[in-house]
Design a protein around this motif. Structure first.
Motif, PDB file in Angstrom:
ATOM      1  N   ASP A 185       0.866  -1.187   0.000  1.00  0.00           N
ATOM      2  CA  ASP A 185       0.000   0.000   0.000  1.00  0.00           C
ATOM      3  C   ASP A 185       0.897   1.230   0.000  1.00  0.00           C
ATOM      4  O   ASP A 185       1.931   1.243   0.666  1.00  0.00           O
ATOM      5  N   VAL A 211      -1.710   3.070   6.488  1.00  0.00           N
ATOM      6  CA  VAL A 211      -2.470   1.854   6.187  1.00  0.00           C
ATOM      7  C   VAL A 211      -1.581   0.632   6.367  1.00  0.00           C
ATOM      8  O   VAL A 211      -1.986  -0.371   6.976  1.00  0.00           O
ATOM      9  N   ARG A 212      -0.356   0.709   5.847  1.00  0.00           N
ATOM     10  CA  ARG A 212       0.564  -0.423   6.004  1.00  0.00           C
ATOM     11  C   ARG A 212       0.822  -0.709   7.477  1.00  0.00           C
ATOM     12  O   ARG A 212       0.812  -1.864   7.917  1.00  0.00           O
ATOM     13  N   LEU A 263      -2.333  -2.316   9.093  1.00  0.00           N
ATOM     14  CA  LEU A 263      -2.516  -3.713   8.697  1.00  0.00           C
ATOM     15  C   LEU A 263      -1.463  -4.612   9.320  1.00  0.00           C
ATOM     16  O   LEU A 263      -1.768  -5.719   9.783  1.00  0.00           O
ATOM     17  N   ASP A 276      -2.962  -3.141  -2.543  1.00  0.00           N
ATOM     18  CA  ASP A 276      -3.725  -1.929  -2.840  1.00  0.00           C
ATOM     19  C   ASP A 276      -3.910  -1.838  -4.358  1.00  0.00           C
ATOM     20  O   ASP A 276      -3.091  -2.353  -5.127  1.00  0.00           O
ATOM     21  N   LEU A 329      -7.122  -4.744  -2.149  1.00  0.00           N
ATOM     22  CA  LEU A 329      -7.722  -3.840  -1.167  1.00  0.00           C
ATOM     23  C   LEU A 329      -8.250  -2.607  -1.886  1.00  0.00           C
ATOM     24  O   LEU A 329      -7.591  -2.083  -2.786  1.00  0.00           O
ATOM     25  N   THR A 330      -9.414  -2.135  -1.484  1.00  0.00           N
ATOM     26  CA  THR A 330      -9.967  -0.958  -2.124  1.00  0.00           C
ATOM     27  C   THR A 330     -10.862  -0.198  -1.153  1.00  0.00           C
ATOM     28  O   THR A 330     -11.270  -0.732  -0.127  1.00  0.00           O
ATOM     29  N   THR A 331     -11.155   1.030  -1.495  1.00  0.00           N
ATOM     30  CA  THR A 331     -12.069   1.842  -0.704  1.00  0.00           C
ATOM     31  C   THR A 331     -13.497   1.733  -1.216  1.00  0.00           C
ATOM     32  O   THR A 331     -14.446   1.874  -0.463  1.00  0.00           O
ATOM     33  N   LYS A 384     -11.197  -1.556   2.662  1.00  0.00           N
ATOM     34  CA  LYS A 384     -10.222  -1.156   3.675  1.00  0.00           C
ATOM     35  C   LYS A 384     -10.838  -0.934   5.047  1.00  0.00           C
ATOM     36  O   LYS A 384     -10.110  -0.903   6.046  1.00  0.00           O
ATOM     37  N   ASP A 385     -12.163  -0.795   5.105  1.00  0.00           N
ATOM     38  CA  ASP A 385     -12.806  -0.645   6.411  1.00  0.00           C
ATOM     39  C   ASP A 385     -13.355  -1.968   6.952  1.00  0.00           C
ATOM     40  O   ASP A 385     -14.136  -1.996   7.893  1.00  0.00           O
TER      41      ASP A 385
END
Length: 217
Positions: free
Chosen positions: A11, A16-17, A20, A57, A84-86, A107-108
């Motif tokens: 990512d 974010v990294r 996670l 990502d 991974l996506t929003t 991502k949530d």
């Protein structure tokens, strides 16, 4: 003792990294073995760390997740990829699945679900919600010739293999397929393996997409 699932986090957002990595390192049976901040670093990181699963990502500045996934999955004995996506409506997700990803997460997504998804994909089961998969598939127009090509490919399967392929296209897992078709789990897995070999596909997600292209689900 179950083997540890080795994870590579990719990512471009350092926060974010870090999030996670912290979350997954605390999960049972999972270890984050490396990170990458862009798609152009993925193959080198995979060589160094030997991950079982890559959390990828989609939108990165130099090489996007779709391209990175395609390159990674074209290697011998590649790791599984979860994109991974929003946005769950982003058509790029479907393109990533066609590139060889085994599924996707928002991502949530709750931490426990992300950890379970990593274990699931490492065990050979995709993480595709039939509802979300249908929404994504419906957003993409099948390219000219894809319908005929998909139909021709599936025609090369045995009747039982075709039944299994159709069940995969409907989003069913191995246990559900076995129950519906009166097969043992080992027999289902054997059919899936034969289908992948015959159709030159990388994973069962791509089987589902081929069934979609053929207009059978």
């Amino acid at each position: 003792m179950k083997p540890i699932v080795r994870v590579l986090v990719v990512d471009d957002d350092a926060l974010v990294r870090a999030g996670l990595t912290m979350m997954l390192d605390g999960a049972d049976g999972i270890a984050v073995v490396g990170e990458a901040s862009d798609g152009d670093q993925v193959q080198g990181a995979a060589d160094v760390h030997g991950p079982d699963v890559v959390l990828m990502d989609l939108r990165m500045p130099r090489v996007d997740g779709i391209t990175a996934t395609r390159r990674l999955r074209s290697r011998p004995r590649p790791p599984e990829v979860i994109v991974l996506t929003t946005f769950d409506t982003d058509e790029n997700i479907l393109h990533a699945l066609r590139a060889g990803a085994s599924g996707f997460l928002l991502k949530d997504t709750p931490p426990a679900r992300i950890a379970e998804a990593v274990r699931q994909v490492a065990a050979g089961e995709p993480i595709l919600s039939p509802r979300i998969t249908r929404r994504l598939m419906d957003k993409v127009t099948v390219q000219a010739g894809a319908y005929s090509s998909a139909r021709a490919s599936l025609a090369g399967l045995s009747p039982r293999e075709r039944d299994v392929a159709l069940a995969i296209g409907r989003g069913h897992g191995n246990a559900e397929i076995g129950a519906a078709l009166d097969m043992t789990l080992a027999t289902v897995k054997s059919h899936v393996s034969h289908i992948l070999t015959k159709l030159s596909l990388g994973n069962r997600t791509q089987i589902a997409l081929l069934v979609h292209d053929a207009g059978l689900v």
